[in-house]
Design an enzyme around this catalytic site. Structure first.
Site, mmCIF file in Angstrom:
data_model
loop_
_atom_site.group_PDB
_atom_site.id
_atom_site.type_symbol
_atom_site.label_atom_id
_atom_site.label_comp_id
_atom_site.label_asym_id
_atom_site.label_seq_id
_atom_site.Cartn_x
_atom_site.Cartn_y
_atom_site.Cartn_z
ATOM 1 N N ARG A 44 0.825 -1.217 0.000
ATOM 2 C CA ARG A 44 0.000 0.000 0.000
ATOM 3 C C ARG A 44 0.860 1.269 0.000
ATOM 4 N NH1 ARG A 44 -2.189 -3.617 -1.160
ATOM 5 N NH2 ARG A 44 -4.112 -4.566 -0.399
ATOM 6 N N SER A 102 -11.248 -0.173 3.062
ATOM 7 C CA SER A 102 -10.453 -0.453 4.265
ATOM 8 C C SER A 102 -9.875 0.858 4.813
ATOM 9 C CB SER A 102 -9.324 -1.429 3.944
ATOM 10 O OG SER A 102 -9.846 -2.650 3.469
ATOM 11 N N GLU A 144 -5.401 4.225 6.041
ATOM 12 C CA GLU A 144 -5.065 4.035 4.641
ATOM 13 C C GLU A 144 -5.458 5.254 3.795
ATOM 14 O OE1 GLU A 144 -6.087 0.831 1.101
ATOM 15 O OE2 GLU A 144 -5.806 0.115 3.150
#
Length: 351
Positions: free
Chosen positions: A160, A239, A343
């Site tokens: 990520r 998420s 995130e």
């Protein structure tokens, strides 16, 4: 280019949260994108780049500067090489690769947002990451004032993360190139256990491309991860927290905390993440720390379908969302000694 002043930004985000921008510019060509970026940089005006808005948490006060909405289009397939304009809708692009019989991104179906955002976040799901198929990223380099092409290695992909995320003020992605696979209508090997079970195959097997895509869409929908204007469980950024990656020492301490809290037989999720590092599940941590699906009493709550998604139930403010996120972070830290990291990108606010 379209230009608006005191323009609402909430409708441009999947959270439907955030105040207005002083100025909102919508660019439909690469040249317009570059012109808008240069104008902001030359005048010293703060710049916010907006794609699909699926990874943005914008403060209630909005953005004092120029918000640049990238609405470029372009889907060009040459053999197994795909080039996407940054503004292309990602989930639509995935569908078109499946229709073309090419494998490599089929398990990334249903992920909201634009193609240009995928290398920034190194988007991944169900055993695939774009880092495995991205060959080049064409971007405008705000430091040099030039358009540059970065190959896969230069993108510095990790979980990520990427070179673009590490230096968010430098690059504006214009185009992304992918190297896909012609496997005779079959998918890439299915790597994710949940997807393999749903497909009735063993991890490593291949399945028809359409089957892989449809199965992933069903799995995502069951977790509120496919956009639906009528379903508040999808008014989220997907998420909200990344899965923690722990050193051996950190994981040992975490493991001890798990057994202390849940019993000697308790085993947390653990996945290899490189030498001396282990990845665990943020969703598991949230649930075991006492934050169940649907947790919350206000307009911002945990999804009723998935503990990893924080949602706007309608009428929430960004501060409502952040209060919930902070409560979850503090609870997980107190329970297990692990600090969750958000995130989505925050604008004008922080946890």
């Amino acid at each position: 280019m379209q230009e608006l002043h005191d323009a609402p930004l909430a409708p441009l985000t999947t959270f439907r949260l955030g105040g207005p921008a002083t100025r909102l510019v919508t660019a439909t060509t690469d040249a317009e994108v570059i012109t808008a970026v240069r104008a902001a940089d030359d005048s010293g005006t703060p710049l916010l780049v907006v794609g699909g808005g699926s990874n943005l948490v914008i403060g209630d006060k909005g953005f004092d500067g120029t918000a640049l909405r990238i609405a470029t289009t372009g889907f060009e397939l040459r053999g197994t090489t795909l080039e996407l304009a940054a503004g292309e809708v990602w989930t639509d692009a995935v569908a078109r690769t499946v229709e073309a019989g090419l494998a490599g991104v089929e398990c990334l179906a249903g992920i909201p947002g634009s193609a240009g955002a995928t290398p920034i976040q190194n988007v991944g799901a169900y055993g695939q990451e774009v880092s495995s198929t991205v060959t080049e990223v064409v971007a405008y380099d705000r430091r040099t004032g030039e358009t540059v092409t970065l190959d896969n290695e230069e993108c510095a992909f990790s979980y990520r993360h990427s070179r673009f995320k590490a230096d968010p003020e430098r690059y504006v992605v214009l185009r992304v190139r992918f190297g896909l696979e012609d496997a005779g209508g079959l998918s890439a090997p299915v790597r994710y256990a949940e997807a393999a079970r749903a497909l009735g195959v063993e991890p490593g097997d291949r399945v028809p491309l359409a089957d892989a895509r449809e199965t992933v869409l069903k799995l995502r929908a069951g977790k509120g991860m496919v956009l639906d204007p009528e379903d508040h469980d999808t008014w989220s950024a997907g998420s909200f927290f990344t899965n923690p990656i722990l050193t051996d020492e950190q994981f040992a301490a975490f493991h001890a905390r798990v057994r202390e809290r849940l019993g000697d037989a308790a085993e947390p999720p653990a996945y290899p993440a490189g030498e001396g590092r282990t990845k665990t599940s943020a969703a598991w941590l949230i649930d075991k720390a006492g934050f169940a699906k649907g947790y919350g009493s206000g307009a911002a709550r945990i999804s009723t379908k998935h503990t990893l998604a924080l949602t706007n139930r309608g009428g929430a403010t960004t501060e409502d969302l952040l209060e919930l996120a902070r409560e979850v972070v503090a609870g997980v830290r107190e329970a297990f000694g692990v600090t969750l990291v958000n995130e989505p990108v925050t604008v004008g606010v922080s946890l």
